[in-house]
Design an enzyme around this catalytic site. Structure first.
Site, PDB file in Angstrom:
ATOM      1  N   GLU A   1      11.371  31.379 -15.389  1.00 43.53           N
ATOM      2  CA  GLU A   1      11.684  30.617 -14.181  1.00 43.53           C
ATOM      3  C   GLU A   1      12.273  29.246 -14.536  1.00 43.53           C
ATOM      4  O   GLU A   1      13.220  28.792 -13.906  1.00 43.53           O
ATOM      5  CB  GLU A   1      10.424  30.476 -13.316  1.00 43.53           C
ATOM      6  CG  GLU A   1      10.029  31.811 -12.715  1.00 43.53           C
ATOM      7  CD  GLU A   1       8.679  31.805 -12.028  1.00 43.53           C
ATOM      8  OE1 GLU A   1       7.657  31.895 -12.744  1.00 43.53           O
ATOM      9  OE2 GLU A   1       8.631  31.721 -10.806  1.00 43.53           O
TER      10      GLU A   1
ATOM     11  N   ARG B   1      -5.738  36.163  -3.816  1.00 44.96           N
ATOM     12  CA  ARG B   1      -5.188  36.362  -2.453  1.00 44.96           C
ATOM     13  C   ARG B   1      -5.297  37.829  -2.048  1.00 44.96           C
ATOM     14  O   ARG B   1      -5.038  38.718  -2.864  1.00 44.96           O
ATOM     15  CB  ARG B   1      -3.713  35.946  -2.420  1.00 44.96           C
ATOM     16  CG  ARG B   1      -3.517  34.449  -2.428  1.00 44.96           C
ATOM     17  CD  ARG B   1      -2.037  34.080  -2.496  1.00 44.96           C
ATOM     18  NE  ARG B   1      -1.752  33.354  -3.719  1.00 44.96           N
ATOM     19  CZ  ARG B   1      -0.533  33.125  -4.201  1.00 44.96           C
ATOM     20  NH1 ARG B   1       0.525  33.561  -3.567  1.00 44.96           N
ATOM     21  NH2 ARG B   1      -0.374  32.461  -5.319  1.00 44.96           N
TER      22      ARG B   1
ATOM     23  N   HIS C   1       8.882  33.545  -5.238  1.00 47.94           N
ATOM     24  CA  HIS C   1       9.157  33.975  -6.617  1.00 47.94           C
ATOM     25  C   HIS C   1      10.651  34.281  -6.791  1.00 47.94           C
ATOM     26  O   HIS C   1      11.032  35.102  -7.639  1.00 47.94           O
ATOM     27  CB  HIS C   1       8.385  35.261  -7.002  1.00 47.94           C
ATOM     28  CG  HIS C   1       6.911  35.080  -7.187  1.00 47.94           C
ATOM     29  ND1 HIS C   1       6.010  36.053  -6.821  1.00 47.94           N
ATOM     30  CD2 HIS C   1       6.185  34.060  -7.692  1.00 47.94           C
ATOM     31  CE1 HIS C   1       4.788  35.630  -7.104  1.00 47.94           C
ATOM     32  NE2 HIS C   1       4.877  34.418  -7.635  1.00 47.94           N
TER      33      HIS C   1
ATOM     34  N   ARG D   1      11.634  22.498  -8.999  1.00 45.73           N
ATOM     35  CA  ARG D   1      11.249  23.731  -8.296  1.00 45.73           C
ATOM     36  C   ARG D   1      10.674  23.332  -6.941  1.00 45.73           C
ATOM     37  O   ARG D   1       9.688  22.598  -6.868  1.00 45.73           O
ATOM     38  CB  ARG D   1      10.192  24.472  -9.093  1.00 45.73           C
ATOM     39  CG  ARG D   1       9.725  25.688  -8.359  1.00 45.73           C
ATOM     40  CD  ARG D   1       8.565  26.359  -9.030  1.00 45.73           C
ATOM     41  NE  ARG D   1       8.200  27.528  -8.258  1.00 45.73           N
ATOM     42  CZ  ARG D   1       6.969  27.993  -8.183  1.00 45.73           C
ATOM     43  NH1 ARG D   1       5.990  27.415  -8.813  1.00 45.73           N
ATOM     44  NH2 ARG D   1       6.716  29.058  -7.451  1.00 45.73           N
TER      45      ARG D   1
ATOM     46  N   ASN E   1       8.105  20.937 -12.059  1.00 49.09           N
ATOM     47  CA  ASN E   1       7.403  21.686 -11.017  1.00 49.09           C
ATOM     48  C   ASN E   1       6.191  20.852 -10.629  1.00 49.09           C
ATOM     49  O   ASN E   1       5.212  20.788 -11.364  1.00 49.09           O
ATOM     50  CB  ASN E   1       6.994  23.049 -11.574  1.00 49.09           C
ATOM     51  CG  ASN E   1       6.283  23.897 -10.554  1.00 49.09           C
ATOM     52  OD1 ASN E   1       6.006  23.460  -9.434  1.00 49.09           O
ATOM     53  ND2 ASN E   1       5.957  25.118 -10.923  1.00 49.09           N
TER      54      ASN E   1
END
Ligand code: ADP
Length: 394
Positions: free
Chosen positions: A378, A232, A173, A84, A9
Site C-alpha cells: 500500500e 469486526r 482497501h 493515506r 498514514n
C-alpha cells in the site's frame, strides 16, 4: 520525479511513515510513531541498513513526532508527501494535490469516517508545519472503487438517503486491491482481465476487478460490511440493531462497539483476533477456534463466489494481506469451498508461498482460473500515485 516520497498514514495517536525512492530496489526508511499525546509516546523504526530503533518521545504530539521522523531520514529529503486518506466519498476518484479546497472536501466526508478523516486532516496540518515547501498529495482508500457501477454501489434504500446524505457503498482497501490486481495482470499470462482479490489482514475485504477497474467490493458505507475480520463482525442482519436495542436495551454506541471491536474472529473464538493463534488453537482441537476458522473461510468463499457475478470472465483469484500472504491453511480451505470454479491448487506451492513471497499457486498445465499470492504494497502504491499526481498535474 526521482527524489523519494514520504508516505504518511496518520491516526488519532499514531503516524506510520515510509520514505520510498523511485528505484524499487532502494531501501525504505520506515516506522511508526505511536501513543502520541501520552508520556509513553515513542518512535519505532528501521534505518537504511535494516537496523531497528526505538526512541522515546514523552508527551510528543503529531508535529513533534514528524520533526523527529525528519531527523531520521539520514539526509534523504523527500520531494513530496503522500497521505493515506481513508474516505474520499464520491468527490475523489483519484489522488489529489492538497490545497484548501481538497482539505474542505475531505472535511465534508468526515461524517462518513468520523474516526479516520479528522485524524488524517490533523496529519496533513502537522506535515505542513514541518514540511511547508513540499507538495502534499491525498491518496484515498475509497477512490479505486469509484468505478463500481450503481448496481454494485447502491443500497435498496429510499433514493434521498443516497442523493442527500451520500448513503451508498464506497469500499475500502482501494490502494491494496489496485496494487495486487495490477501486479497480477503484469505477472500472469492472463494479463489484465477479470480478477477476484481477497485482502485478508486485521481488516478483510474482497474485490472484483475487470481491466484494472473495480467492479464490486465487499466493504460498503463503512469498513464494517462484508467479511468476518479480526474484531469486526462483517455482514449481519440489518434487523440486528433494532433487535439488540429493543430486547437488550443496548445503545447505538454499544452496538457499534460490539460489532467493530468485540466480534469477528475474537467474538467467535472467545480467544483472540490473531489468525496465527486461531490456527494453533484449532489445531489443538479448540472447538470455538475451529468454528471461527470455518466461518471466516466460508464467508470469504461466499463473497468471492458472489463477486464473480461482477466479472464477464474469471482469470484468477489473488490472496494478500497478513493472512492471505502467510496462511496456506486459509487459502486451501477457501478454495476447497469453491469446487465449481475450477481452481486447481498445487499444495507444495501453497505451503512454500509465505513470508512476503509472490507466486502462482495453481498446478501447472491446467487452463482454469489461476491462483496467486501477491504481497500487498500500500505504501509503494501511495508513493506511485503521489508521483503520478504531481507529474500529470496541469
Ligand atoms: P493489518 O490489516 O493491520 O495491516 P496485517 O495485514 O498485518 O494487518 O494482517 C494481520 C493478520 O495476519 C493477523 O490476523 C495475523 O495473525 C495474520 N498473520 C500474520 N502472519 C501469519 C501466519 N504466518 N499465519 C497465519 N496468519 C498470519
Amino acid at each position: 520525479m526521482n527524489a523519494p516520497v514520504l508516505v504518511i498514514n496518520c491516526g488519532s495517536s499514531s503516524i506510520k511513515y515510509a520514505l520510498i525512492d523511485s528505484d524499487p530496489q532502494a531501501p525504505r526508511l520506515e516506522g511508526i510513531a505511536e501513543r502520541l499525546g501520552s508520556e509513553e509516546a515513542r518512535l519505532k523504526g528501521k534505518n537504511s541498513a535494516g537496523e531497528r530503533f526505538t526512541q522515546p518521545l514523552p508527551g510528543a504530539d503529531h508535529t513533534q513526532a514528524l520533526s523527529t521522523i525528519l531527523e531520521r531520514m539520514e539526509g534523504r529529503l523527500p520531494a513530496a508527501v503522500g497521505h493515506r486518506i481513508v474516505h474520499g466519498g464520491e468527490h475523489f476518484t483519484q489522488a489529489a494535490l492538497i490545497d484548501d479546497s481538497v482539505m474542505a472536501a475531505i472535511q465534508t466526508t468526515a461524517a462518513l469516517a468520523p474516526l479516520h478523516n479528522p485524524a488524517n486532516l490533523a496529519g496533513i496540518a502537522a506535515t505542513q508545519n514541518v514540511f511547508p515547501e513540499l507538495p502534499q498529495v491525498a491518496v484515498f482508500d475509497t477512490a479505486f472503487h469509484q468505478t463500481m457501477p450503481p448496481r454494485a454501489y447502491r443500497y435498496a434504500l429510499p433514493e434521498n438517503l443516497y442523493a442527500e446524505h451520500g448513503i451508498r457503498r464506497y469500499g475500502f482497501h482501494g490502494t491494496s486491491h489496485a496494487y495486487v490486481s495490477q501486479r497480477a495482470g503484469e505477472l500472469s499470462s492472463r494479463g489484465t482481465g477479470g480478477w477476484l482479490a481477497a485482502h485478508l489482514g486485521n481488516g478483510c475485504s474482497t474485490s472484483a476487478v475487470w481491466n484494472n477497474q473495480s467492479q464490486d467490493t465487499s466493504m460498503g458505507l463503512t469498513p464494517l460490511e462484508g467479511l468476518v475480520m479480526g474484531t469486526r463482525s462483517g455482514d449481519v442482519d440489518p434487523g440486528l440493531h433494532a433487535h439488540l436495542h429493543r430486547q437488550l436495551g443496548w445503545s447505538l454506541d454499544k452496538i457499534d462497539n460490539v460489532l467493530n471491536k468485540e466480534s469477528g474472529l475474537l467474538g467467535l473464538s472467545g480467544l483472540t483476533n490473531d489468525m496465527r493463534e486461531i490456527e494453533e488453537a484449532a489445531e489443538q482441537g479448540h472447538a470455538t477456534a475451529q468454528l471461527a476458522m470455518e466461518v471466516f473461510c466460508y464467508r470469504i468463499a461466499k463473497s468471492l463466489a458472489a463477486l464473480s457475478c461482477a466479472l464477464p470472465q474469471l482469470d484468477g483469484v489473488i490472496f494478500t494481506g497478513g493472512i492471505g500472504e502467510n496462511s496456506p491453511i486459509v487459502r486451501r480451505h477457501v478454495l476447497s469451498l469453491m469446487p465449481h470454479f475450477g481452481f486447481v491448487l498445487d499444495n507444495d506451492a501453497n505451503e512454500a508461498t509465505i513470508r512476503g513471497k509472490e507466486g502462482k499457486l495453481d498446478s501447472a498445465g491446467h487452463d482454469g482460473p489461476q491462483v496467486w499470492v501477491i504481497p500487498t504494497d500500500e505504501e509503494g502504491r501511495i508513493a506511485m500515485e503521489t508521483r503520478h499526481c504531481l507529474e500529470t498535474r496541469v
